[in-house]
Design an enzyme around this catalytic site. Structure first.
Site, PDB file in Angstrom:
ATOM      1  CD  GLU A 137       8.579   9.389  -4.575  1.00  0.00           C
ATOM      2  OE1 GLU A 137       8.863   8.620  -3.677  1.00  0.00           O
ATOM      3  OE2 GLU A 137       7.751   9.102  -5.457  1.00  0.00           O
ATOM      4  N   GLY A 183      10.665   3.364   2.956  1.00  0.00           N
ATOM      5  CA  GLY A 183      10.789   3.174   4.400  1.00  0.00           C
ATOM      6  C   GLY A 183      11.980   2.259   4.672  1.00  0.00           C
ATOM      7  CB  ILE A 201       5.310  -0.586   6.123  1.00  0.00           C
ATOM      8  CG1 ILE A 201       5.093  -1.452   4.868  1.00  0.00           C
ATOM      9  CG2 ILE A 201       5.626  -1.444   7.348  1.00  0.00           C
ATOM     10  CD1 ILE A 201       4.024  -2.488   4.946  1.00  0.00           C
ATOM     11  CG  MET A 228       3.697   1.664  -1.112  1.00  0.00           C
ATOM     12  SD  MET A 228       2.456   2.816  -0.507  1.00  0.00           S
ATOM     13  CE  MET A 228       0.957   1.987  -0.977  1.00  0.00           C
ATOM     14  CD  GLU A 229       5.082   3.461  -5.696  1.00  0.00           C
ATOM     15  OE1 GLU A 229       6.215   3.568  -5.182  1.00  0.00           O
ATOM     16  OE2 GLU A 229       4.044   3.866  -5.131  1.00  0.00           O
ATOM     17  CG  ASP A 238       8.953   6.180   6.269  1.00  0.00           C
ATOM     18  OD1 ASP A 238       8.705   6.660   5.160  1.00  0.00           O
ATOM     19  OD2 ASP A 238       8.809   4.969   6.512  1.00  0.00           O
TER      20      ASP A 238
HETATM   21  N1  ADE Z   1       7.454   4.831   1.034  1.00  0.00           N
HETATM   22  C1  ADE Z   1       8.126   5.573   1.923  1.00  0.00           C
HETATM   23  N2  ADE Z   1       7.928   5.123   3.166  1.00  0.00           N
HETATM   24  C2  ADE Z   1       7.131   4.043   3.053  1.00  0.00           C
HETATM   25  C3  ADE Z   1       6.564   3.150   3.983  1.00  0.00           C
HETATM   26  N3  ADE Z   1       6.780   3.291   5.289  1.00  0.00           N
HETATM   27  N4  ADE Z   1       5.750   2.163   3.527  1.00  0.00           N
HETATM   28  C4  ADE Z   1       5.525   2.037   2.205  1.00  0.00           C
HETATM   29  N5  ADE Z   1       6.031   2.864   1.282  1.00  0.00           N
HETATM   30  C5  ADE Z   1       6.824   3.860   1.696  1.00  0.00           C
END
Ligand code: ADE
Length: 230
Positions: A11, A77, A154, A174-175, A198
């Site tokens: 990133e 995600g 996830i 996650m941040e 995703d």
């Molecule tokens: N960052 C990108 N995809 C993610 C996911 N599925 N879960 C948590 N953080 C992510």
């Protein structure tokens, strides 16, 4: 000065490719890259993955550089059905989906004691500016919504349904939630640009590795356009 925080090297690299006049400065455990983006002075840094890493990094950046604004750039995600891989999500607010003390005090799930909030709102004029400057980028769909952060990757449809139902979230990562909290308590402007790597379902791991480069490029491109417009 604009502070830019990315969790992963893939990133950050896409952001660094767009920065000019770069120099590096090590401070505590972080390597800060100082440079320019469209004539704006910037400092970009790799926080590492997760809310604690991101919080330490954000507070350190604020103390060392006193940025006017912090932007969290990267991948996420997708949760909502109409959000596809490669799309952009601009956060209108962020939540910490794994923060839960409801079992022992009268607090809602996600509510953070001290600031007494579930959602931390991104600066609306920044959100609007990012949206308007990005709308005419060909082939990239832009969404605005709530981004849910937690210390979990996830990859399960039940969990993502839970994030949708409990927090009305459109994307997970996650941040951003912890970066938002640190910015909030320090009164620093804050925004989030994430591109979907995703769909947080059982294919998430495969998709994540396949699309992280491209999604990171999309997020950096939106950041570039935003800095061009301010
Ligand atoms: N960052 C990108 N995809 C993610 C996911 N599925 N879960 C948590 N953080 C992510």
């Amino acid at each position: 000065m604009i502070g830019i925080i990315c969790a992963m090297a893939q990133e950050l690299d896409k952001v660094l490719e767009l920065m000019t006049n770069k120099s590096e400065e090590e401070f505590t455990s972080f390597n800060f890259v100082i440079g320019n983006l469209n004539n704006h002075k910037c400092v970009a840094v790799l926080s590492g993955i997760g809310k604690v890493n991101a919080a330490i990094c954000t507070q350190t950046l604020i103390i060392k550089y006193q940025p006017d604004i912090i932007l969290n750039i990267g991948v996420a995600g997708g949760i909502d059905d109409n959000i596809n891989i490669g799309d952009i999500v601009v956060a209108e607010s962020v939540v910490q989906h794994d923060f839960d003390i409801s079992a022992f005090v009268n607090r809602k799930k996600g509510e953070i004691p001290g600031i007494d909030k579930i959602k931390i709102t991104c600066i609306p004029c920044i959100v609007q500016k990012i949206l308007t400057t990005s709308r005419n980028i060909k082939g990239v769909k832009i969404h605005k919504g709530i981004i849910a952060s937690g210390d979990q990757f996830i990859n399960c449809s039940n969990k993502l349904l839970q994030l949708k139902n409990e927090f009305d979230a459109v994307a997970c990562e996650m941040e951003a939630g912890s970066i938002g909290q640190v910015c909030y308590v320090n009164k620093v402007n804050f925004g989030v640009i994430r591109s979907i790597s995703d769909n947080a379902n059982s294919d998430a791991k495969i998709d994540f590795y396949e699309f992280i480069e491209n999604a990171s490029k999309n997020a950096a491109r939106i950041l570039y356009n935003f800095t061009q417009s301010i």
